[in-house]
Motif scaffolding. Structure first.
Motif, PDB file in Angstrom:
ATOM      1  N   PRO A 213     -11.128 -17.993   1.695  1.00  0.00           N
ATOM      2  CA  PRO A 213     -10.976 -17.210   0.468  1.00  0.00           C
ATOM      3  C   PRO A 213     -11.563 -17.845  -0.784  1.00  0.00           C
ATOM      4  N   GLU A 214     -11.396 -19.158  -0.959  1.00  0.00           N
ATOM      5  CA  GLU A 214     -11.901 -19.807  -2.172  1.00  0.00           C
ATOM      6  C   GLU A 214     -13.423 -19.730  -2.233  1.00  0.00           C
ATOM      7  N   GLU A 216     -15.303 -17.446  -0.639  1.00  0.00           N
ATOM      8  CA  GLU A 216     -15.700 -16.042  -0.775  1.00  0.00           C
ATOM      9  C   GLU A 216     -15.553 -15.558  -2.210  1.00  0.00           C
ATOM     10  N   ALA A 217     -14.516 -16.016  -2.902  1.00  0.00           N
ATOM     11  CA  ALA A 217     -14.310 -15.600  -4.290  1.00  0.00           C
ATOM     12  C   ALA A 217     -15.513 -15.963  -5.151  1.00  0.00           C
ATOM     13  N   THR A 234     -12.038 -26.364  -1.312  1.00  0.00           N
ATOM     14  CA  THR A 234     -11.402 -25.708  -0.175  1.00  0.00           C
ATOM     15  C   THR A 234     -10.693 -26.787   0.633  1.00  0.00           C
TER      16      THR A 234
END
Length: 301
Positions: A213-214, A216-217, A234
């Motif tokens: 998620p980190e 991809e953000a 991450t």
């Protein structure tokens, strides 16, 4: 002869064996039987065994054992309702092979055949499909695609000193990249701890869900041709990310998604029709020990 006494130190007082005999009576009372999980559950006089409910519970994951047992009991009651209806209607069905390669049981075949002849779900017409499409346009977009590279400075999340050092190294590399003293690909080959280092940090084409998620953000907001201005943290360590190319998602035309929408609507319609069929069976049956609930509330109590 069974000896019901166990040796102990001689005693001169107390009830039981003769004082001074050196023996004490053992309590031979049988412990009380465990209470059943449910009161007796039956469908038109046919009992649902507790052992069957306990076995079925493994097929109903839930937040707690009680909820799993409840779901299992409901499933077995509905199954019994359908089997009784199939017997009443003299419905039989030949076992078929399922999509996962398993062969139906005779009972499963009867239930499937009963539903096939008893439940009629209407097909979704063009107007219904288009209405669904217009009301849910955001669901019918192609996913964005990112072509990105990165440099990984690996560090164990539990090692604070290593994390600090990795961050400092990443910040220094970003400064070098901004100053133009080194190229991204060269730096990745020399310093990145990721296997992609051999390709200059190239990760290929990425889509939502393919990275943590980190990471991809950052992909979602990093402009094409830009490098992150600060390290991206991450669980693997710290990353320096470069966005080589962005392909934004686009609205899919109605005709391209119409078959998918029709399948969804027909599946929803069929599911509701089956639920209504079961509700009618439950209302006509005598069900004891459990309340069967439907989407709109209790079916029967």
């Amino acid at each position: 002869m069974v000896n019901l006494f166990t040796p102990q130190q001689p005693k001169t007082t107390g009830a039981g064996p003769e004082p001074g005999s050196g023996y004490q009576a053992v309590d031979t009372k049988i412990p009380p039987k465990a209470r059943p999980v449910f009161s007796e559950i039956s469908v038109n006089g046919v009992a649902i065994a507790e052992s069957a409910i306990l076995a079925e519970a493994q097929n109903h994951p839930a937040d707690n054992p009680g909820a799993a047992l409840r779901a299992a009991a409901e499933a077995l009651v509905i199954r019994e309702l359908l089997l009784q209806k199939a017997a009443e209607e003299q419905v039989t069905g030949a076992p078929e092979t399922t999509v996962d390669g398993k062969t139906e049981t005779a009972e499963d075949a009867k239930i499937r055949a009963l539903i096939e002849i008893s439940v009629d779900a209407p097909s979704a017409d063009d107007a219904e499909c288009r209405r669904f499409y217009e009301n849910n346009r955001s669901r019918f977009r192609s996913e964005p695609i990112f072509e990105a590279r990165h440099i990984l400075l690996a560090a164990n999340p539990a090692d604070e000193a290593a994390r600090r050092q990795a961050r400092a190294e990443a910040e220094q590399m970003i400064a070098e990249l901004e100053a133009g003293t080194v190229r991204f690909g060269e730096l990745a080959r020399a310093r990145s701890a990721c296997p992609s280092a051999q390709q200059g940090g190239n990760l290929g084409q990425l889509s939502p869900g393919s990275t943590v998620p980190e990471f991809e953000a950052v992909l979602m907001r990093l402009p094409e041709g830009e490098v992150t201005g600060s390290p991206v943290e991450t669980r693997y360590g710290f990353h320096i990310i470069r966005m080589d190319r962005r392909i934004e998602g686009a609205q899919l035309p109605f005709e391209a998604v119409k078959p998918r929408i029709a399948a969804w609507l027909e599946a929803a319609s069929w599911s509701k029709a089956v639920q209504q069929f079961v509700a009618v069976l439950a209302a006509e049956a005598t069900i004891e020990g459990i309340e069967i609930t439907g989407a709109d509330g209790p079916l029967v109590q």
